[in-house]
Design a protein around this motif. Structure first.
Motif, mmCIF file in Angstrom:
data_model
loop_
_atom_site.group_PDB
_atom_site.id
_atom_site.type_symbol
_atom_site.label_atom_id
_atom_site.label_comp_id
_atom_site.label_asym_id
_atom_site.label_seq_id
_atom_site.Cartn_x
_atom_site.Cartn_y
_atom_site.Cartn_z
ATOM 1 N N THR A 16 0.837 -1.198 0.000
ATOM 2 C CA THR A 16 0.000 0.000 0.000
ATOM 3 C C THR A 16 0.869 1.243 0.000
ATOM 4 O O THR A 16 1.879 1.308 0.686
ATOM 5 C CB THR A 16 -0.940 0.011 1.232
ATOM 6 N N ALA A 17 0.451 2.193 -0.785
ATOM 7 C CA ALA A 17 1.207 3.443 -0.869
ATOM 8 C C ALA A 17 0.728 4.458 0.162
ATOM 9 O O ALA A 17 1.307 5.520 0.315
ATOM 10 C CB ALA A 17 1.064 4.047 -2.271
ATOM 11 N N THR A 18 -0.353 4.115 0.871
ATOM 12 C CA THR A 18 -0.901 5.040 1.845
ATOM 13 C C THR A 18 0.010 5.124 3.054
ATOM 14 O O THR A 18 0.477 4.114 3.551
ATOM 15 C CB THR A 18 -2.294 4.557 2.297
ATOM 16 N N VAL A 19 0.260 6.317 3.505
ATOM 17 C CA VAL A 19 1.033 6.503 4.724
ATOM 18 C C VAL A 19 0.104 6.272 5.904
ATOM 19 O O VAL A 19 -0.835 7.027 6.125
ATOM 20 C CB VAL A 19 1.639 7.926 4.790
ATOM 21 N N ARG A 20 0.353 5.222 6.666
ATOM 22 C CA ARG A 20 -0.550 4.831 7.730
ATOM 23 C C ARG A 20 -0.171 5.533 9.025
ATOM 24 O O ARG A 20 0.996 5.785 9.293
ATOM 25 C CB ARG A 20 -0.519 3.317 7.919
ATOM 26 N N PRO A 21 -1.165 5.851 9.859
ATOM 27 C CA PRO A 21 -0.880 6.541 11.111
ATOM 28 C C PRO A 21 -0.221 5.608 12.120
ATOM 29 O O PRO A 21 -0.423 4.401 12.084
ATOM 30 C CB PRO A 21 -2.270 6.952 11.607
ATOM 31 N N THR A 22 0.570 6.180 12.986
ATOM 32 C CA THR A 22 1.143 5.404 14.072
ATOM 33 C C THR A 22 0.103 5.275 15.174
ATOM 34 O O THR A 22 -0.907 5.968 15.194
ATOM 35 C CB THR A 22 2.388 6.090 14.643
ATOM 36 N N ARG A 23 0.359 4.387 16.130
ATOM 37 C CA ARG A 23 -0.556 4.238 17.251
ATOM 38 C C ARG A 23 -0.636 5.529 18.060
ATOM 39 O O ARG A 23 -1.665 5.872 18.620
ATOM 40 C CB ARG A 23 -0.105 3.078 18.151
ATOM 41 N N GLU A 24 0.483 6.279 18.090
ATOM 42 C CA GLU A 24 0.494 7.548 18.813
ATOM 43 C C GLU A 24 -0.435 8.567 18.158
ATOM 44 O O GLU A 24 -1.018 9.415 18.828
ATOM 45 C CB GLU A 24 1.918 8.108 18.881
ATOM 46 N N GLY A 98 9.672 -6.389 20.093
ATOM 47 C CA GLY A 98 11.049 -6.040 19.770
ATOM 48 C C GLY A 98 11.370 -6.121 18.292
ATOM 49 O O GLY A 98 12.350 -5.534 17.827
ATOM 50 N N ARG A 99 10.534 -6.811 17.520
ATOM 51 C CA ARG A 99 10.776 -6.970 16.087
ATOM 52 C C ARG A 99 10.199 -5.833 15.267
ATOM 53 O O ARG A 99 10.455 -5.742 14.061
ATOM 54 C CB ARG A 99 10.161 -8.293 15.611
ATOM 55 N N MET A 100 9.411 -4.952 15.893
ATOM 56 C CA MET A 100 8.814 -3.835 15.166
ATOM 57 C C MET A 100 9.422 -2.530 15.647
ATOM 58 O O MET A 100 9.575 -2.309 16.848
ATOM 59 C CB MET A 100 7.294 -3.801 15.376
ATOM 60 N N ALA A 101 9.760 -1.658 14.692
ATOM 61 C CA ALA A 101 10.362 -0.369 15.050
ATOM 62 C C ALA A 101 9.423 0.444 15.931
ATOM 63 O O ALA A 101 9.856 1.121 16.871
ATOM 64 C CB ALA A 101 10.707 0.420 13.790
ATOM 65 N N ARG A 102 8.107 0.364 15.647
ATOM 66 C CA ARG A 102 7.145 1.155 16.402
ATOM 67 C C ARG A 102 7.084 0.761 17.862
ATOM 68 O O ARG A 102 6.884 1.608 18.748
ATOM 69 C CB ARG A 102 5.748 1.006 15.777
ATOM 70 N N THR A 103 7.256 -0.530 18.156
ATOM 71 C CA THR A 103 7.084 -1.012 19.527
ATOM 72 C C THR A 103 8.395 -1.388 20.211
ATOM 73 O O THR A 103 8.387 -1.787 21.371
ATOM 74 C CB THR A 103 6.154 -2.248 19.538
ATOM 75 N N ARG A 217 -2.936 -2.179 10.366
ATOM 76 C CA ARG A 217 -2.785 -3.506 9.761
ATOM 77 C C ARG A 217 -1.389 -3.764 9.220
ATOM 78 O O ARG A 217 -0.966 -4.916 9.148
ATOM 79 C CB ARG A 217 -3.837 -3.735 8.687
ATOM 80 N N GLU A 218 -0.656 -2.728 8.861
ATOM 81 C CA GLU A 218 0.711 -2.953 8.399
ATOM 82 C C GLU A 218 1.600 -3.459 9.531
ATOM 83 O O GLU A 218 2.511 -4.247 9.309
ATOM 84 C CB GLU A 218 1.293 -1.668 7.805
ATOM 85 N N ASP A 219 1.343 -2.997 10.738
ATOM 86 C CA ASP A 219 2.086 -3.502 11.889
ATOM 87 C C ASP A 219 1.817 -4.988 12.086
ATOM 88 O O ASP A 219 2.739 -5.780 12.326
ATOM 89 C CB ASP A 219 1.683 -2.741 13.163
ATOM 90 N N ARG A 221 0.682 -7.086 9.862
ATOM 91 C CA ARG A 221 1.209 -7.807 8.711
ATOM 92 C C ARG A 221 2.712 -8.064 8.868
ATOM 93 O O ARG A 221 3.213 -9.134 8.539
ATOM 94 C CB ARG A 221 0.923 -7.027 7.431
ATOM 95 N N ALA A 222 3.426 -7.076 9.383
ATOM 96 C CA ALA A 222 4.887 -7.175 9.493
ATOM 97 C C ALA A 222 5.329 -8.319 10.391
ATOM 98 O O ALA A 222 6.394 -8.911 10.168
ATOM 99 C CB ALA A 222 5.455 -5.852 10.015
ATOM 100 N N VAL A 223 4.534 -8.646 11.399
ATOM 101 C CA VAL A 223 4.926 -9.709 12.329
ATOM 102 C C VAL A 223 4.074 -10.969 12.160
ATOM 103 O O VAL A 223 4.166 -11.904 12.952
ATOM 104 C CB VAL A 223 4.844 -9.215 13.785
ATOM 105 N N GLY A 224 3.222 -10.996 11.125
ATOM 106 C CA GLY A 224 2.471 -12.206 10.813
ATOM 107 C C GLY A 224 1.301 -12.498 11.721
ATOM 108 O O GLY A 224 0.901 -13.661 11.861
ATOM 109 N N ILE A 225 0.726 -11.466 12.339
ATOM 110 C CA ILE A 225 -0.466 -11.673 13.173
ATOM 111 C C ILE A 225 -1.692 -11.604 12.264
ATOM 112 O O ILE A 225 -1.924 -10.598 11.593
ATOM 113 C CB ILE A 225 -0.575 -10.600 14.274
ATOM 114 N N PRO A 226 -2.504 -12.674 12.211
ATOM 115 C CA PRO A 226 -3.609 -12.742 11.238
ATOM 116 C C PRO A 226 -4.862 -11.987 11.647
ATOM 117 O O PRO A 226 -5.940 -12.565 11.789
ATOM 118 C CB PRO A 226 -3.876 -14.251 11.155
ATOM 119 N N MET A 227 -4.740 -10.685 11.841
ATOM 120 C CA MET A 227 -5.929 -9.880 12.105
ATOM 121 C C MET A 227 -6.794 -9.826 10.846
ATOM 122 O O MET A 227 -6.288 -9.949 9.727
ATOM 123 C CB MET A 227 -5.538 -8.468 12.541
#
Length: 338
Positions: A16-24, A98-103, A217-219, A221-227
């Protein structure tokens, strides 16, 4: 190999080319308030809504209002049990975080808090919650609080979240238990009103959570959680949100009959809440890719449940009972109907 590739991988592979918001950005208080490590892992932002539904469960019982000591013990024990569940959730997911930059900057993966200290804190909170509820309330309320803790950590976090896109539908039972705790605290048992609010929170949870999952959802997706937004995409997710939104609205109306008094006041005041919820659900279904719509629905869903619990409490006041009586007179219904 392709034969072993999960069916949802093609959707996950979409770029996706959309810039997604952070949790913050989704939850602005995260930017404004930086919590100490020991408090951060307890997830204190989740606790107020859980306590609100606990109060809602109390208001639905004949035992309302509670004495001040019992009320304080119930809410204090519930807050401690929720904090313990939050800490155990953080412990379980620290490697994933620890595997995600955001968290990766969170207390445990960043090393600001040791796992041992966090675990000791979780055990201490659990024991304190149990002691407070057993001594100041009753054993049923204590048992239900511990059931909520275990269902969140074991059923949702450990078992369902990494394995199925319906994780929140089933795992939502953890967040729906506080109304049962409130009802048990008020009367020593769980009546129909408590079970009604339990069911309402259960059906409210998927729409609320999937709106957030669309934003993040990109977060996942990055760690393979099937939301659901990762597995099925935004169109299917928006359709599911609309379904659960309508179920929430229909079920919320039964509160008119679940309340021991003041049902008419509750029913009238609920109309704008449900109208706004349906409006936002419909907007999202028309444009499932809109992050603005998803964010608006997520935020309103929180206010919706807070507002509904407030209405339940207000409905038990003398003013609300008087309003209900006047409505019945206007409709020429016998007083016995109340």
């Amino acid at each position: 190999s392709s034969s072993t590739t999960p069916r949802w991988r093609p959707v996950m592979a979409e770029i996706t080319a959309t810039v997604r918001p952070t949790r913050e950005e989704v939850v602005p208080s995260r930017k404004r308030v930086k919590l100490p490590a020991w408090l951060e892992v307890a997830k204190p932002r989740l606790i107020p809504l859980l306590l609100a539904t606990t109060l809602g469960g109390m208001a639905l019982s004949e035992g309302w209002p509670l004495s001040s000591p019992r009320l304080v013990c119930t809410l204090g024990g519930g807050a401690l049990a929720s904090a313990a569940a939050g800490v155990l959730n953080c412990l379980w997911e620290q490697d994933l975080d620890g595997r995600m930059a955001r968290t990766s900057g969170r207390a445990l993966p960043s090393g600001r808090l040791s796992p041992t200290s966090a675990f000791i804190g979780a055990i201490a909170c659990t024991l304190a919650a149990a002691m407070l509820l057993v001594s100041g309330v009753n054993c049923l309320a204590a048992g239900l609080s511990l059931l909520g803790l275990c269902s969140y950590v074991l059923l949702y976090t450990a078992l369902l979240k990494p394995r199925t896109s319906q994780n929140i539908v089933i795992g939502g039972v953890a967040g729906a238990i506080p109304p049962l705790v409130g009802a048990a605290a008020a009367t020593g048992h769980v009546g129909l009103g408590g079970w009604w609010l339990f069911a309402l929170v259960m059906v409210w949870t998927p729409a609320h959570f999937w709106a957030l999952a669309l934003l993040l959802r990109e977060d996942y997706r990055a760690v393979g959680i099937p939301m659901l937004p990762v597995v099925k995409g935004p169109v299917v997710t928006a359709r599911a949100i609309k379904t659960y939104g309508w179920i929430t609205v229909l079920l919320s109306g039964l509160g008119v009959f679940a309340l021991p008094s003041g049902g008419a006041f509750y029913g009238v005041m609920l109309l704008p809440y449900n109208g706004r919820l349906l409006q936002l659900v419909d907007r999202l279904s028309l444009d499932p890719d809109s992050l603005v719509n998803a964010k608006a629905l997520f935020r309103w869903s929180i206010l919706y449940l807070f507002g509904l619990c407030l209405l339940l409490i207000l409905s038990r006041t003398d003013l609300a009972s008087g309003f209900a009586h006047q409505v019945m007179q206007l409709l020429s219904l016998p007083t016995a109907v109340q």
